[in-house]
Design an enzyme around this catalytic site. Structure first.
Site, mmCIF file in Angstrom:
data_model
loop_
_atom_site.group_PDB
_atom_site.id
_atom_site.type_symbol
_atom_site.label_atom_id
_atom_site.label_comp_id
_atom_site.label_asym_id
_atom_site.label_seq_id
_atom_site.Cartn_x
_atom_site.Cartn_y
_atom_site.Cartn_z
ATOM 1 N N CYS A 5 0.850 -1.201 0.000
ATOM 2 C CA CYS A 5 0.000 0.000 0.000
ATOM 3 C C CYS A 5 0.887 1.253 0.000
ATOM 4 O O CYS A 5 0.552 2.250 -0.655
ATOM 5 C CB CYS A 5 -0.945 0.007 1.192
ATOM 6 S SG CYS A 5 -2.388 -1.066 1.000
ATOM 7 N N HIS A 44 -6.113 -2.555 -1.177
ATOM 8 C CA HIS A 44 -5.561 -3.633 -0.352
ATOM 9 C C HIS A 44 -6.497 -4.837 -0.317
ATOM 10 O O HIS A 44 -7.656 -4.733 0.073
ATOM 11 C CB HIS A 44 -5.284 -3.157 1.079
ATOM 12 C CG HIS A 44 -4.662 -4.235 1.914
ATOM 13 N ND1 HIS A 44 -3.305 -4.376 2.057
ATOM 14 C CD2 HIS A 44 -5.226 -5.278 2.584
ATOM 15 C CE1 HIS A 44 -3.057 -5.445 2.801
ATOM 16 N NE2 HIS A 44 -4.208 -6.008 3.138
ATOM 17 N N HIS A 95 -0.395 -10.223 -4.445
ATOM 18 C CA HIS A 95 0.539 -9.904 -5.532
ATOM 19 C C HIS A 95 0.798 -11.136 -6.378
ATOM 20 O O HIS A 95 0.807 -12.252 -5.867
ATOM 21 C CB HIS A 95 1.856 -9.335 -4.988
ATOM 22 C CG HIS A 95 2.522 -10.187 -3.950
ATOM 23 N ND1 HIS A 95 2.108 -10.210 -2.635
ATOM 24 C CD2 HIS A 95 3.561 -11.054 -4.037
ATOM 25 C CE1 HIS A 95 2.870 -11.045 -1.951
ATOM 26 N NE2 HIS A 95 3.755 -11.587 -2.784
#
Ligand code: AMP
Ligand code: ZN
Length: 118
Positions: A5, A44, A95
């Site tokens: 973030c 997020h 990710h």
């Protein structure tokens, strides 16, 4: 705020290679292949366990575009997302590792006995 973030917010520098409204891709700080890029959502999300199908649809298109930009689409590449403790996830922000630029190995995932688990 989590590490990725902070990268999204430009609080931590990163080597960005592609970005759109919803996603960003940047070079991994500790590359495990000649090309090692991380693609993440700007919002997020803890891990693949929590991601919506809608977000994954966008992420899929984004990763495909990044692969073309990195000229990996013809030679091939690998997409990996690690989930939770057994998956080896260190950064708790969803990710996708995009790895390529050489013939990748496929070995040594675990020391555990792989026979007779199911
Ligand atoms: P994972 O183990 O799947 O959670 O992967 C986390 C990845 O983030 C590792 O490959 C790290 O090398 C990478 N990483 C950690 N910090 C940074 C950073 N500041 N910039 C770029 N990549 C990072
Ligand atoms: Zn985050």
């Amino acid at each position: 705020m989590c590490l990725f973030c902070k990268i999204v917010n430009n609080e931590i520098p990163s080597n960005v290679i592609a970005e759109d409204e919803n996603f960003i891709a940047f070079h991994d700080i500790n590359p495990k292949a000649p090309v090692h890029v991380l693609a993440i959502p700007k919002i997020h999300v803890d891990s693949f366990n929590e991601v919506s199908g809608e977000m994954m649809a966008g992420m899929t298109q984004f990763i495909q575009k990044v692969a073309v930009e990195l000229k990996l689409d013809k030679s091939g590449y690998r997409v990996i997302t690690n989930i939770g403790e057994d998956g080896g996830q260190e950064v708790k922000h969803l990710h996708f590792h995009i790895l390529g630029g050489a013939k990748l190995k496929w070995e040594h995932f675990s020391d555990a006995d792989t026979k007779g688990h199911f």
